[in-house]
Design an enzyme around this catalytic site. Sequence first.
Site, PDB file in Angstrom:
ATOM      1  N   THR A  28     -11.244  -2.427  17.607  1.00 27.07           N
ATOM      2  CA  THR A  28     -12.617  -2.456  18.007  1.00 27.07           C
ATOM      3  C   THR A  28     -12.995  -1.057  18.822  1.00 27.07           C
ATOM      4  O   THR A  28     -12.287  -0.557  19.618  1.00 27.07           O
ATOM      5  CB  THR A  28     -12.935  -3.560  19.073  1.00 27.07           C
ATOM      6  OG1 THR A  28     -12.463  -4.816  18.159  1.00 27.07           O
ATOM      7  CG2 THR A  28     -14.466  -3.843  19.183  1.00 27.07           C
ATOM      8  N   SER A  30     -15.974   2.514  19.439  1.00 23.21           N
ATOM      9  CA  SER A  30     -16.862   3.554  18.592  1.00 23.21           C
ATOM     10  C   SER A  30     -15.804   4.381  17.902  1.00 23.21           C
ATOM     11  O   SER A  30     -16.316   4.778  16.940  1.00 23.21           O
ATOM     12  CB  SER A  30     -17.483   4.463  19.729  1.00 23.21           C
ATOM     13  OG  SER A  30     -16.661   4.882  20.825  1.00 23.21           O
ATOM     14  N   THR A  31     -14.605   4.789  18.348  1.00 21.37           N
ATOM     15  CA  THR A  31     -13.775   5.673  17.528  1.00 21.37           C
ATOM     16  C   THR A  31     -13.210   4.572  16.271  1.00 21.37           C
ATOM     17  O   THR A  31     -13.208   5.188  15.095  1.00 21.37           O
ATOM     18  CB  THR A  31     -12.487   5.941  18.317  1.00 21.37           C
ATOM     19  OG1 THR A  31     -12.998   6.539  19.680  1.00 21.37           O
ATOM     20  CG2 THR A  31     -11.582   7.049  17.627  1.00 21.37           C
ATOM     21  N   GLU A 103      -7.119  -7.986  20.413  1.00 22.48           N
ATOM     22  CA  GLU A 103      -6.309  -6.622  20.040  1.00 22.48           C
ATOM     23  C   GLU A 103      -4.979  -6.750  20.152  1.00 22.48           C
ATOM     24  O   GLU A 103      -3.929  -6.202  19.542  1.00 22.48           O
ATOM     25  CB  GLU A 103      -7.167  -5.558  21.043  1.00 22.48           C
ATOM     26  CG  GLU A 103      -8.313  -4.919  20.507  1.00 22.48           C
ATOM     27  CD  GLU A 103      -9.175  -4.257  21.404  1.00 22.48           C
ATOM     28  OE1 GLU A 103     -10.251  -3.516  21.072  1.00 22.48           O
ATOM     29  OE2 GLU A 103      -8.967  -4.020  22.625  1.00 22.48           O
ATOM     30  N   LYS A 121      -9.395  10.812  26.715  1.00 21.24           N
ATOM     31  CA  LYS A 121      -8.543   9.761  27.059  1.00 21.24           C
ATOM     32  C   LYS A 121      -7.316   9.758  27.499  1.00 21.24           C
ATOM     33  O   LYS A 121      -6.831   9.028  27.941  1.00 21.24           O
ATOM     34  CB  LYS A 121      -8.622   8.711  25.699  1.00 21.24           C
ATOM     35  CG  LYS A 121      -9.901   8.457  25.262  1.00 21.24           C
ATOM     36  CD  LYS A 121     -10.930   7.725  26.031  1.00 21.24           C
ATOM     37  CE  LYS A 121     -12.164   7.159  25.532  1.00 21.24           C
ATOM     38  NZ  LYS A 121     -13.086   7.960  25.121  1.00 21.24           N
TER      39      LYS A 121
END
Length: 218
Positions: A28, A30-31, A103, A121
């Site tokens: 899940t 944006s990437t 996840e 990140k």
Amino acid sequence: MTQDEMKKAAGWAALKYVEKGSIVGVGTGSTVNHFIDALGTMSEEIKGAVSSSVASTEKLEALGIKIFDCNEVASLDIYVDGADEINADREMIKGGGAALTREKIVAAIADKFICIVDGTKAVDVLGTFPLPVEVIPMARSYVARQLVKLGGDPCYREGVITDNGNVILDVYGMKITNPKQLEDQINAIPGVVTVGLFAHRGADVVITGTPEGAKIEE
């Protein structure tokens, strides 16, 4: 290259790990959305996907990719997901999008965890990004008090209910020098569903989007 373009580079680079005829674990964020777009180009060649969130499920289904329930699948070849922070040992903080429990479940059944991130990140020590903890609502105050004892400053993420019907506490002010130990300590608190530390189940492959393109570390 913008941050989103770096995310796109990482997401599309993960496509090389997708085997024809396989069921793909999909995370899940944006990437990951860029990876889903890439996966759409193989929708006829894969069996389908196991998704970690309602949002990803909707995006996958819109591209014609069949969704399998986690209980229907004994194992997955790969799980592709992002991270909010990742250290040199490939331990991560995840859960900024509040999907941390699902996840973690999908990651657990995958043979290979492929983490896709942009260059912002990577960190030396986890904890600058607030650490998400999914909590059963009636235990929120108790869990918060226990998190303070562990050195954190928990903040209730107002207005957010997880796909499992629970709430999120974001824990600020932690320098996480022993992620595996802290993962165990927080998960042992009654009322905690799970913590967004992925230390025991870290990444096997890290794909980082950089201004020069995708960098792959296996």
